[in-house]
Enzyme design. Structure first.
Site, PDB file in Angstrom:
ATOM      1  N   ASN A 113      39.543  43.628  49.862  1.00 42.27           N
ATOM      2  CA  ASN A 113      38.663  45.183  50.827  1.00 42.27           C
ATOM      3  C   ASN A 113      38.105  44.324  52.386  1.00 42.27           C
ATOM      4  O   ASN A 113      37.982  45.480  52.714  1.00 42.27           O
ATOM      5  CB  ASN A 113      38.096  45.893  50.559  1.00 42.27           C
ATOM      6  CG  ASN A 113      37.449  44.655  48.860  1.00 42.27           C
ATOM      7  OD1 ASN A 113      36.846  43.683  48.469  1.00 42.27           O
ATOM      8  ND2 ASN A 113      36.997  46.056  47.758  1.00 42.27           N
ATOM      9  N   ILE A 142      42.850  39.674  42.554  1.00 39.92           N
ATOM     10  CA  ILE A 142      42.950  40.186  41.143  1.00 39.92           C
ATOM     11  C   ILE A 142      42.190  40.912  40.543  1.00 39.92           C
ATOM     12  O   ILE A 142      41.832  41.355  39.178  1.00 39.92           O
ATOM     13  CB  ILE A 142      42.089  38.817  40.068  1.00 39.92           C
ATOM     14  CG1 ILE A 142      40.821  38.196  40.318  1.00 39.92           C
ATOM     15  CG2 ILE A 142      43.274  37.509  40.272  1.00 39.92           C
ATOM     16  CD1 ILE A 142      40.191  37.500  39.391  1.00 39.92           C
ATOM     17  N   ASP A 143      41.073  41.627  41.355  1.00 46.43           N
ATOM     18  CA  ASP A 143      39.541  42.274  40.872  1.00 46.43           C
ATOM     19  C   ASP A 143      39.885  43.846  41.248  1.00 46.43           C
ATOM     20  O   ASP A 143      40.040  44.852  39.938  1.00 46.43           O
ATOM     21  CB  ASP A 143      38.774  42.476  42.185  1.00 46.43           C
ATOM     22  CG  ASP A 143      38.281  41.166  42.324  1.00 46.43           C
ATOM     23  OD1 ASP A 143      37.948  40.401  41.660  1.00 46.43           O
ATOM     24  OD2 ASP A 143      37.355  40.549  42.635  1.00 46.43           O
ATOM     25  N   GLY A 188      36.058  39.752  38.264  1.00 47.44           N
ATOM     26  CA  GLY A 188      35.495  41.378  38.568  1.00 47.44           C
ATOM     27  C   GLY A 188      35.077  41.366  39.409  1.00 47.44           C
ATOM     28  O   GLY A 188      35.152  42.770  40.054  1.00 47.44           O
ATOM     29  N   ARG A 189      32.933  41.021  40.076  1.00 45.82           N
ATOM     30  CA  ARG A 189      32.772  41.196  40.914  1.00 45.82           C
ATOM     31  C   ARG A 189      32.276  42.935  40.181  1.00 45.82           C
ATOM     32  O   ARG A 189      31.562  42.935  39.513  1.00 45.82           O
ATOM     33  CB  ARG A 189      33.393  42.020  42.471  1.00 45.82           C
ATOM     34  CG  ARG A 189      32.830  40.762  43.371  1.00 45.82           C
ATOM     35  CD  ARG A 189      32.987  41.453  44.720  1.00 45.82           C
ATOM     36  NE  ARG A 189      33.689  39.862  45.507  1.00 45.82           N
ATOM     37  CZ  ARG A 189      34.044  39.903  46.640  1.00 45.82           C
ATOM     38  NH1 ARG A 189      35.296  40.693  46.912  1.00 45.82           N
ATOM     39  NH2 ARG A 189      34.262  38.299  47.189  1.00 45.82           N
ATOM     40  N   GLU A 244      31.700  39.674  34.551  1.00 47.02           N
ATOM     41  CA  GLU A 244      30.854  39.474  35.570  1.00 47.02           C
ATOM     42  C   GLU A 244      29.853  40.265  36.109  1.00 47.02           C
ATOM     43  O   GLU A 244      29.151  39.785  37.008  1.00 47.02           O
ATOM     44  CB  GLU A 244      31.771  38.593  36.287  1.00 47.02           C
ATOM     45  CG  GLU A 244      32.259  39.123  37.276  1.00 47.02           C
ATOM     46  CD  GLU A 244      32.957  37.519  38.777  1.00 47.02           C
ATOM     47  OE1 GLU A 244      32.752  36.717  38.282  1.00 47.02           O
ATOM     48  OE2 GLU A 244      33.465  38.222  39.657  1.00 47.02           O
ATOM     49  N   GLN A 293      42.259  32.730  36.079  1.00 44.37           N
ATOM     50  CA  GLN A 293      41.944  33.687  35.856  1.00 44.37           C
ATOM     51  C   GLN A 293      42.901  33.817  37.547  1.00 44.37           C
ATOM     52  O   GLN A 293      43.590  35.043  36.954  1.00 44.37           O
ATOM     53  CB  GLN A 293      41.653  34.588  35.540  1.00 44.37           C
ATOM     54  CG  GLN A 293      40.005  34.996  36.105  1.00 44.37           C
ATOM     55  CD  GLN A 293      39.054  35.456  35.378  1.00 44.37           C
ATOM     56  OE1 GLN A 293      38.804  36.354  35.045  1.00 44.37           O
ATOM     57  NE2 GLN A 293      38.156  34.703  35.716  1.00 44.37           N
TER      58      GLN A 293
HETATM   59  O1  F6P Z   1      38.694  37.479  44.597  1.00 44.73           O
HETATM   60  C1  F6P Z   1      38.031  38.193  44.034  1.00 44.73           C
HETATM   61  C2  F6P Z   1      36.389  37.066  43.392  1.00 44.73           C
HETATM   62  O2  F6P Z   1      37.650  36.225  42.125  1.00 44.73           O
HETATM   63  C3  F6P Z   1      35.645  37.745  42.523  1.00 44.73           C
HETATM   64  O3  F6P Z   1      36.011  38.072  41.275  1.00 44.73           O
HETATM   65  C4  F6P Z   1      34.723  36.611  42.266  1.00 44.73           C
HETATM   66  O4  F6P Z   1      33.433  36.673  41.947  1.00 44.73           O
HETATM   67  C5  F6P Z   1      34.613  36.173  43.531  1.00 44.73           C
HETATM   68  O5  F6P Z   1      36.114  36.046  44.102  1.00 44.73           O
HETATM   69  C6  F6P Z   1      34.365  34.563  43.753  1.00 44.73           C
HETATM   70  O6  F6P Z   1      35.189  34.162  44.858  1.00 44.73           O
HETATM   71  P1  F6P Z   1      34.673  32.614  45.270  1.00 44.73           P
HETATM   72  O7  F6P Z   1      34.434  31.521  44.760  1.00 44.73           O
HETATM   73  O8  F6P Z   1      36.377  32.137  45.617  1.00 44.73           O
HETATM   74  O9  F6P Z   1      34.028  32.618  46.937  1.00 44.73           O
END
Ligand code: F6P
Length: 402
Positions: A113, A142-143, A188-189, A244, A293
């Site tokens: 997004n 993946i989210d 999954g943020r 998370e 994951q």
């Molecule tokens: O791509 C989504 C995601 O994996 C989220 O689930 C996670 O919180 C975030 O990206 C962390 O991303 P990065 O450490 O790559 O910025």
């Protein structure tokens, strides 16, 4: 004849390279396309004119097959937010220059997004300036939190990894006679789709994870303790899946944010481990699945990879045959059983910077698990296994540095 460009942005998945292959395959089918460029590190590669000629990288069917099953992205990624071009158009001018220098008339951006914000802004800039370059978004994350599409490429493979790994954790947790609690933190943020997908084990008669907590539900540490105690009446080894993004009001999330203002999450599992030890006192372990994951190709979903390729291919057709721009490609689910989807497009302004949450009506009344509707939604997305190529017992990845 003209050229096209493709790039990827945001966190990696097991299926981005499959979408890249799809864009490549789609472009190869269009007679008016000459070169197919891949930009390094997403939009940064366009701004800084760092383009790779994909025709000289993907030489034959074997290369493409290997790329399909290689996780992450061979082009690299970015988390780069374009400024509003009304206020500062310097990057937009560089982008337009790169496109003009290389005679690029269509740009495909594979992302989530936040990345669709780039598609929206570029499309708006080109339209306003009368520049005829099509900009089309190809979803991935993946989210699974992208609006307008039934699901996102990359999610099915991550869900399959999470479920298969949880099943192994379940086997491990049952070996001793003493009671235990195992907490598994899943990415999954702010959306709980991936944690919720761990329910698929139920389809094989496995009752664990016994408790599933999502950011879309209410979470209270006291209620959690009660849930665990109840579960312990039936199960010696209690398994908890937690997203998370669940907040326990404990301040465990980091204050560091990315370019789009998202906090770097992780830590709720560790916090709950201590909390459970303090209040229940049995053996407790927390496991953070972390980046594994996102990029596990050894247990990817074939459905996911094939759909990722198909949606990339369709994106090229949409732009070059139907003239679409300022849209994202979407999956529209026609039925669960047999599983059927069609590919449509949606206006990018409905998608950029939005977040699709896990439906509250798919969370059970107790707020500690998900319903059968969720199970039916997830199951088709994890079906099938790709045939991998191995060397010295290890899956072979397509690499640019060899
Ligand atoms: O791509 C989504 C995601 O994996 C989220 O689930 C996670 O919180 C975030 O990206 C962390 O991303 P990065 O450490 O790559 O910025």
């Amino acid at each position: 004849m003209f050229n096209i460009a493709v790039a990827q942005s945001g966190g990696p998945t097991a299926a981005i390279n499959a979408s890249l292959t799809g864009v490549f395959n789609g472009a190869e089918q269009e007679a008016q396309v000459d070169e197919i460029y891949g930009a390094e590190n997403g939009i940064e590669g366009i701004i800084n004119d760092r383009l790779l000629n994909l025709r000289s990288i993907l030489m034959d069917e074997h290369d493409k097959q290997l790329l399909m099953t290689t996780p992450s992205t061979i082009l690299g990624s970015c988390r780069f937010k374009l400024k509003d071009w009304h206020e500062d158009d310097s990057d937009y001018r560089k982008i337009a220059e790169t496109f003009s220098r290389h005679n690029i008339r269509a740009f495909f951006y594979i992302g989530g997004n936040d990345s669709m914000d780039t598609v929206m802004k570029l499309h708006s800039y080109f339209t306003e300036k009368g520049i005829d370059i099509k900009v089309v978004g190809v979803p991935k994350t993946i989210d699974n939190d992208v609006t307008e599409t039934d699901h996102t490429p990359g999610f099915g493979s991550a869900a399959k990894y999470v479920a298969a790994t949880l099943q192994e954790i379940i086997r491990d947790s049952r070996v001793y006679s003493i009671p235990s609690v195992t907490i598994v933190e899943i990415m999954g943020r702010d959306a709980g789709w991936l944690a919720a997908s761990s329910c698929v084990l139920r389809a094989n008669g496995e009752p664990a994870p016994h408790l599933i907590y999502l950011p879309e539900g209410e979470f209270s540490p006291e209620k959690y303790l009660n849930d665990v105690k109840q579960a312990q009446l039936r199960y010696k080894a209690v398994i908890v899946a937690i997203s998370e993004g669940v907040s326990a009001g404990n301040g465990v999330s980091s204050e560091i944010v990315d370019a789009f203002g998202h906090k770097y999450l992780s830590g709720i599992g560790k916090w709950l481990e201590e909390y459970t030890k303090d209040h229940i006192g049995c053996k407790v372990r927390s496991i953070e699945l972390n980046v594994m994951q996102r990029c596990s190709s050894h247990i990817a979903s074939l459905t996911d990879l094939l759909e990722a390729e198909r949606i990339g291919r369709e994106a090229v057709k949409s732009a070059l045959v139907y003239g679409a721009s300022g849209v994202m490609m979407c999956f529209h689910r026609l039925s669960n059983n047999p599983y059927r989807v069609e590919i449509t497009t949606a206006d990018i302004t409905k998608i950029a910077n939005q977040e699709k949450k896990f439906p509250r009506e798919w969370i059970n009344q107790e707020g500690n698990n998900v319903t059968v509707d969720a199970l039916n939604y997830f199951l088709p997305l994890i079906q099938g296994e790709p045939k991998l190529e191995y060397r010295n017992g290890i899956p072979i990845h397509f690499r640019l540095d060899q």
